[in-house]
Write an enzyme that holds these catalytic residues in place. Structure first.
Site, PDB file in Angstrom:
ATOM      1  N   ASP A 441     -32.168 -52.901   9.280  1.00 28.15           N
ATOM      2  CA  ASP A 441     -30.267 -52.465  10.500  1.00 28.15           C
ATOM      3  C   ASP A 441     -30.594 -51.153  10.704  1.00 28.15           C
ATOM      4  O   ASP A 441     -31.482 -50.482  10.086  1.00 28.15           O
ATOM      5  CB  ASP A 441     -29.611 -52.231   9.158  1.00 28.15           C
ATOM      6  CG  ASP A 441     -28.123 -52.334  10.200  1.00 28.15           C
ATOM      7  OD1 ASP A 441     -27.572 -53.147  10.157  1.00 28.15           O
ATOM      8  OD2 ASP A 441     -27.650 -51.512  10.487  1.00 28.15           O
ATOM      9  N   ILE A 442     -30.643 -51.725  11.747  1.00 25.58           N
ATOM     10  CA  ILE A 442     -30.869 -49.717  12.687  1.00 25.58           C
ATOM     11  C   ILE A 442     -29.855 -49.154  12.747  1.00 25.58           C
ATOM     12  O   ILE A 442     -28.642 -49.031  11.937  1.00 25.58           O
ATOM     13  CB  ILE A 442     -30.741 -49.993  14.302  1.00 25.58           C
ATOM     14  CG1 ILE A 442     -32.049 -51.124  14.714  1.00 25.58           C
ATOM     15  CG2 ILE A 442     -31.204 -48.902  15.045  1.00 25.58           C
ATOM     16  CD1 ILE A 442     -32.047 -51.311  16.405  1.00 25.58           C
ATOM     17  N   GLU A 484     -27.986 -55.623  15.122  1.00 26.52           N
ATOM     18  CA  GLU A 484     -29.077 -54.587  15.458  1.00 26.52           C
ATOM     19  C   GLU A 484     -29.443 -55.035  14.176  1.00 26.52           C
ATOM     20  O   GLU A 484     -30.685 -53.689  13.143  1.00 26.52           O
ATOM     21  CB  GLU A 484     -28.306 -52.833  15.420  1.00 26.52           C
ATOM     22  CG  GLU A 484     -27.870 -52.593  14.142  1.00 26.52           C
ATOM     23  CD  GLU A 484     -26.275 -53.244  14.485  1.00 26.52           C
ATOM     24  OE1 GLU A 484     -25.201 -52.386  13.790  1.00 26.52           O
ATOM     25  OE2 GLU A 484     -26.216 -53.573  15.323  1.00 26.52           O
TER      26      GLU A 484
END
Length: 589
Positions: A441-442, A484
């Site tokens: 996950d960003i 994301e």
């Protein structure tokens, strides 16, 4: 020796209608004694050859009662005497038990040559002909006498005299043409049958079967079959040809009906075609077996049945063309030449022309042409269908790929990732190899969109997806699950090696250059890792990896957390100190 009567012509046309190669016994013209210079007499079947001098020859009318006896035919010396030139007598094969030819020389010498059913020796010639040549080519011949035992039908007997050199030329030409036609028919039969097996089209199988039946007829009628089975010479060959001719009719009808399909033809027209085809078989079976005068009464009935088959088949084709059937147009085009050729036998008496092959060789040529036409038409049509099928499959494959790909980053989406993961899980279980799921996950992605716009955010997503795609391969599947969040399914790694790999992925993503979209701002990710257990439960694996990802986020982001060691997840070093962050993550898991 004379043109056939109108009844014989009508019979030949009726039996030769459509493209069917009716047996030689039905296609021979009849010489009549009073007009051809042939006198006739009948004797008991066991009479010796010496009875020839005492026979009461009659030179008018037609012989009677010869079917169970010996029929003697004597050439009129004023019409058939050789004038010092070597000539050959050619008799076309029909149904008989024994045939003797007596050459009576002007000097009183007599020479006799014999053939019988099942033993033609070296007298047979291509085109259903039996050749007799005098051994003394220099002596003048006064009379020629034929003795035929148990001849089925005198009106169906045909013979001719040809110069010896001309006979040899005819034999060579006829053999070459028949050989070419038979080769084309056999090639067409094999091709259509192979094509039918490959594409599973029933009408192609019937077309191949029809071509094969005509090939067999041509091989037996031409007498080339005697090279393999000399015992078929004579009556058996004629009867076999009739049987094959009769068999070809329902096969051809099946080809028409199956080519057009059940939804095109009305029930009444389909029923009429079946009815006439059945009548051909019902009449053709006794026509194949019968001997004697009955054959002459059966022939017109068989002609009517064949004519009905022709009319119903043509109606089927016309109906199919009106309904837009491509197959009907192809069949009608293929049958045009055979129909014209057979109509020609009515307008013009072919007789013994075409190098002695007569109407049968014309039928053989037309059948070979028709077979090649149908083969080419089927190939062209199937090639078009194959091209359309390939385009449809390509479009389906593209749609399938798009359905499994994320439209922005072009790596797998959630659906494609699940399918790829299932395949990796099966292989891992089979090989006994470890398997793990990485959820990526960003970190702080929303501020990127807020500050630089969604277009810049899309650039960041594509850059990270491209970096992850480097690991795509037989042991690793990569996907964007949405927003994301990304995922990696990795095989053959576990424990510390797996954690080290996950941290390497984190560092590689942190080193991506996004300056063109968001300036000097660094983008990091948090990774949750979970290893598959023996139950191969993907939902459980995903939950464990998601729990580890949540722990990584809660522990300060930009780090890797393993589901089996969540307490070890501690805040990472500052973003600028990549080495410290890497060292801290080496202790995770």
């Amino acid at each position: 020796m004379r043109c056939p009567s109108s009844l014989i012509v009508i019979r030949r046309f009726a039996l030769g209608l459509l493209w069917f190669a009716i047996a030689p016994a039905y296609a021979m013209a009849a010489p009549e004694g009073r007009n051809s210079g042939i006198c006739h007499a009948v004797s008991p079947i066991g009479a010796p050859e010496a009875v020839l001098d005492r026979l009461p020859f009659v030179c008018g009318g037609a012989p009677q009662g010869y079917q169970s006896a010996s029929l003697w035919l004597r050439f009129d010396p004023h019409g058939t005497v050789w004038n010092g030139e070597t000539r050959t007598l050619l008799v076309h094969n029909t149904r008989f038990d024994r045939l003797s030819v007596v050459f009576e020389y002007a000097n009183g010498a007599v020479e006799t040559q014999h053939v019988r059913s099942g033993a033609f020796g070296d007298h047979w010639r291509p085109g259903a002909q039996i050749a007799f040549s005098p051994n003394d080519g220099n002596a003048r011949i006064a009379h020629i006498t034929l003795r035929i035992d148990r001849l089925s039908s005198y009106p169906l007997l045909r013979m001719r005299l040809v110069d010896a050199g001309e006979a040899d030329i005819e034999t060579t030409i006829l053999a070459a043409l028949i050989g070419a036609s038979l080769t084309l028919l056999l090639a067409g039969a094999i091709y259509n049958l192979s094509l039918a097996a490959g594409v599973r089209r029933q009408y192609l199988a019937w077309q191949g079967a029809w071509a094969l039946s005509v090939f067999l007829w041509g091989a037996i009628w031409s007498q080339f079959g005697l090279l393999v089975a000399p015992g078929m010479a004579g009556t058996l060959a004629a009867q076999t040809c009739t049987g094959l001719s009769v068999l070809s009719i329902p096969i051809a009808s099946l080809s028409v009906i199956t080519a057009l399909g059940a939804g095109i033809l009305p029930r009444w027209l389909r029923g009429a075609t079946w009815m006439f085809s059945g009548a051909v078989v019902a009449i053709g079976v006794p026509a194949t077996l019968v001997r004697g005068p009955a054959i002459e009464s059966i022939a017109p009935l068989l002609g009517i049945a064949v004519l009905g088959t022709l009319v119903s088949a043509m109606l089927c084709l016309v109906w199919g063309i009106r309904r837009g059937s491509v197959e009907a147009r192809d069949l009608l085009g293929a049958w045009s030449v055979p129909s014209i050729a057979l109509a020609l036998t009515v307008v013009v008496d072919i007789g013994n022309s075409l190098w002695g092959g007569g109407p049968q060789i014309l039928v053989l040529f037309a059948s070979a042409w028709q077979t090649i036409w149908l083969s080419i038409a089927a190939s062209r049509r199937l090639a078009k269908l194959r091209a359309e099928r390939d385009l449809a499959r390509a479009a389906e494959a593209r749609a399938s790929r798009l359905a499994e790909r994320d439209p922005l980053t072009m790596i797998r989406n959630r659906r494609g990732f699940v399918e790829a993961s299932e395949a990796l899980m099966e292989r891992a279980v089979k090989d006994g190899a470890p398997l793990a799921l990485l959820l990526i996950d960003i970190d702080k992605f929303k501020p990127i969109n807020d500050e630089h716009g969604h277009d810049a955010g899309d650039v960041v997503l594509c850059c990270i997806a491209a970096r992850l795609a480097r690991w795509e391969g037989p042991t690793c599947a990569v996907a964007r699950l949405g927003g994301e969040e990304f995922a990696m399914m990795v095989a053959r790694l576990s424990g510390k090696a797996l954690t080290k790999f996950a941290d390497h992925v984190r560092q590689e993503i942190a080193e991506c250059d996004h300056r063109a979209a968001i300036g000097a701002r660094q983008v990091t990710v948090s990774i949750g890792v979970a290893e598959m257990e023996d139950d191969r439960d993907f939902p459980r694996l995903y939950r464990e990896a998601d729990r580890a990802l949540y722990a990584a986020k809660r522990g300060g982001r930009n780090r890797v957390c393993h589901a089996d060691n969540l307490p070890a997840c501690k805040p990472a070093a500052p973003d600028g100190n990549a080495g410290a962050a890497g060292s801290a993550n080496q202790r995770v898991g």
